[in-house]
Design a protein around this motif. Structure first.
Motif: not given
Length: 243
Positions: A40, A99-102, A130, A132-135
């Motif tokens: 990720r 944007r989104r990140y892990g 920032h 992700d849903e599982d980040g």
């Protein structure tokens, strides 16, 4: 500390000398982050000169960064691979990377450079935005020692030698939890001062900040090798996930 501004920290010669002394645990840090990131993307808050971001990117991960000091970014850019790291010059409590990140991570006590509680809460909130849903958001910070001092003002001496010595002149305010310190290098032919202001907090306060940001503590370690965190730990590595 009269006249101090966080945006003036880590400028000029301070940025150029920042990498003179490595911490010694950079490889362990990168390995830990690599393991929790998987494949990720990662975002480093207070990316600095890229001491963690560059080797993490070298193992094949996308690593972006936010950094307040343009001079630190310039040092990063001069390193091999530095031009490939996307870095935004700005405040890590407010910058939106779009944007989104892990994994979002903030290491080496850098949360303390945000010198108000409200600002530190905003830092957690920006990290959460920032993810992700599982980040996960990873925070590394030293356990404060200044509050244990009998006097608000104190001096620490390190690296004594025949030609130079390093002195840290400190004053701690328990109301604001702010530590003012001047790093003073004294040599045979020079005296150099670097002022710094940090807000100190214990892990439970960070856990409350995380709750304000919609995060919860998933795991806490006393070191990058996943050592247990206990009363003897001098730092904590805290991993938060969205609730």
């Amino acid at each position: 500390m009269e006249g101090f501004r966080p945006e003036d920290s880590f400028r000029g010669d301070v940025a150029k000398r920042y990498d003179d002394e490595l911490r010694g645990d950079e490889d362990e840090t990168v390995q830990f982050l690599k393991e929790i990131a998987g494949e990720r993307d990662c975002l480093e808050l207070a990316v600095g000169t890229g001491r963690i971001a560059l080797p993490l990117a070298a193992v094949g991960l996308r690593v972006d960064g936010i950094e307040l000091s343009p001079d630190m970014i310039e040092v990063l850019r001069e390193k091999p691979g530095g031009s490939e790291i996307e870095v935004v010059n700005g405040d890590m409590t407010a910058v939106d990377m779009g944007r989104r990140y892990g994994v979002v991570y903030l290491v080496f006590n850098s949360i303390g450079n945000v010198i108000t509680q409200d600002g530190q809460v905003k830092c957690f909130e920006n990290a959460a935005r920032h993810l992700d849903e599982d980040g996960v958001f990873l925070l590394e910070c030293r356990v404060p020692t200044a509050p244990k001092r009998d006097d608000g003002g104190f001096v620490e001496v390190s690296h004594p030698g025949t030609g130079s010595v390093h002195i840290a002149a400190c004053r701690y305010d328990p109301v604001s939890q702010v530590l003012d310190l001047s790093h003073i290098d004294i040599g045979n032919d020079m005296v150099r001062m670097v002022p710094l202001r940090l807000r100190l907090a214990y892990p439970p306060e960070f856990d409350l900040m995380a709750r304000c940001a919609g995060l919860k503590l998933e795991q806490r370690y006393g070191g990058w090798k996943r050592e247990p965190f206990d009363a003897r730990s001098w730092r904590h590595i805290s991993v938060y996930r969205k609730r």
